[in-house]
Motif scaffolding. Structure first.
Motif, short mmCIF file in Angstrom:
data_model
loop_
_atom_site.label_atom_id
_atom_site.label_comp_id
_atom_site.label_asym_id
_atom_site.label_seq_id
_atom_site.Cartn_x
_atom_site.Cartn_y
_atom_site.Cartn_z
N ASN A 1 61.68 9.64 37.09
CA ASN A 1 60.74 10.24 36.14
C ASN A 1 59.44 9.43 36.09
O ASN A 1 58.34 9.99 36.14
CB ASN A 1 61.37 10.31 34.75
CG ASN A 1 60.67 11.32 33.86
OD1 ASN A 1 59.88 12.12 34.33
ND2 ASN A 1 60.94 11.26 32.58
N VAL A 2 59.58 8.12 36.01
CA VAL A 2 58.40 7.25 35.98
C VAL A 2 57.60 7.39 37.29
O VAL A 2 56.38 7.56 37.28
CB VAL A 2 58.81 5.78 35.76
CG1 VAL A 2 57.64 4.84 36.01
CG2 VAL A 2 59.34 5.58 34.35
N ALA A 3 58.32 7.33 38.41
CA ALA A 3 57.66 7.43 39.72
C ALA A 3 56.95 8.77 39.88
O ALA A 3 55.80 8.81 40.34
CB ALA A 3 58.69 7.24 40.84
N ALA A 4 57.63 9.85 39.51
CA ALA A 4 57.03 11.19 39.64
C ALA A 4 55.79 11.32 38.77
O ALA A 4 54.76 11.85 39.21
CB ALA A 4 58.05 12.26 39.26
N THR A 5 55.87 10.80 37.54
CA THR A 5 54.72 10.87 36.64
C THR A 5 53.55 10.07 37.19
O THR A 5 52.41 10.54 37.17
CB THR A 5 55.10 10.35 35.24
OG1 THR A 5 56.22 11.08 34.76
CG2 THR A 5 53.95 10.51 34.27
N VAL A 6 53.82 8.88 37.69
CA VAL A 6 52.75 8.03 38.23
C VAL A 6 52.10 8.70 39.44
O VAL A 6 50.87 8.80 39.53
CB VAL A 6 53.30 6.64 38.62
CG1 VAL A 6 52.30 5.87 39.48
CG2 VAL A 6 53.63 5.83 37.38
N SER B 1 52.15 15.85 33.14
CA SER B 1 53.33 15.18 32.59
C SER B 1 54.49 16.16 32.42
O SER B 1 55.64 15.84 32.73
CB SER B 1 52.95 14.54 31.25
OG SER B 1 54.04 13.87 30.69
N LEU B 2 54.17 17.35 31.92
CA LEU B 2 55.19 18.39 31.74
C LEU B 2 55.80 18.78 33.08
O LEU B 2 57.01 18.92 33.22
CB LEU B 2 54.56 19.64 31.11
CG LEU B 2 54.61 19.76 29.59
CD1 LEU B 2 53.75 20.93 29.15
CD2 LEU B 2 56.03 19.93 29.10
N THR B 3 54.94 18.93 34.07
CA THR B 3 55.40 19.32 35.40
C THR B 3 56.35 18.27 35.96
O THR B 3 57.41 18.60 36.50
CB THR B 3 54.20 19.48 36.37
OG1 THR B 3 53.27 20.39 35.79
CG2 THR B 3 54.66 19.99 37.72
N ALA B 4 55.96 17.00 35.82
CA ALA B 4 56.81 15.91 36.32
C ALA B 4 58.17 15.91 35.63
O ALA B 4 59.21 15.79 36.28
CB ALA B 4 56.11 14.56 36.11
#
Lengths: 82, 149
Positions: free
Chosen positions: B55-60, B11-14
């Protein structure tokens, strides 16, 4: 990380005075592992580790569940030292 | 390192990845003077919406990749996702920290607005405070998991 310690630790002001005999009880019950106890009570092994080290105080429900696993009363598992 | 700790790192990385790209693009747009015109605020709003979606897409995506790699590495196709009371307590502490930092950033933004800063600069301060809040909240959670209590 010093700031994190200040923020995280400062929020939890009360010191833990709750002691427990979980480790002894586990060994008395066919050398039950922490993982086995965690699975029986529905928590993670790390939570059981933290409870045994008296670093984390379980909720009342979890405390009763742990006592129920060993088939003993709550007072035989946990103690309070003010 | 537990599953939850690795999840926090993902999550931090995203967050860091997405916000770094966002601020790099924004910096270029600032230098081009795109925010000085009459459509400056509209452009900021559009950029923020894209940021949120990214952000949502990257986290997913990163979470899916992480779970696949984790399953292969541990050899366990169905890792345990037990979320107990301690996990919830850590999550709440992280959320509390995130709110403190974001709130402080918002206050700073209002002070900046009072001091006469441009509207788009104030919005940037708010976005930065959200980013810092998210990162700080996750760092607190990570610290609590490493400490164990």
């Amino acid at each position: 990380m010093c700031a994190c310690s200040f923020i995280a630790g400062g929020i939890n002001v009360a010191k833990h005075h709750i002691t427990n005999n979980i480790r002894r009880l586990r060994f008395d019950h066919d050398e039950m592992t922490q993982k086995a106890l965690a699975e029986k009570t529905g928590v993670t092994r790390q939570t059981i580790v933290a409870i045994e080290k008296a670093k984390y105080s379980p909720s009342l429900e979890l405390a009763f569940q742990i006592a129920d696993v060993f088939g003993v009363k709550l007072e035989e598992v946990f103690g309070y030292a003010p | 390192m537990t599953y939850q700790e690795k999840n926090i790192i993902v999550s931090l990385t995203a967050t860091i990845l997405v916000f770094s790209i966002f601020f790099a693009r924004l910096s270029g747009m600032c230098q081009d003077g795109l925010f000085d015109g009459p459509d400056g605020l509209r452009l900021i709003g559009k950029s923020i919406l894209i940021l949120m979606a990214a952000n949502v897409a990257a986290t997913v995506i990163l979470t899916i990749v992480f779970n696949i790699v984790f399953a292969i590495a541990t050899g366990d196709p169905k890792p345990s996702f037990v979320v107990d009371e301690r996990d919830k307590q850590f999550e709440l502490r992280g959320l509390q920290t995130m709110l403190y930092v974001t709130g402080a950033g918002f206050l700073l933004a209002m002070i900046a607005l009072t001091a006469g800063w441009a509207a788009y600069q104030v919005f940037l301060v708010i976005i930065i405070s959200f980013a810092l809040g998210d990162v700080t909240g996750n760092l607190v959670r990570l610290f609590l998991y490493r400490r164990g209590y």
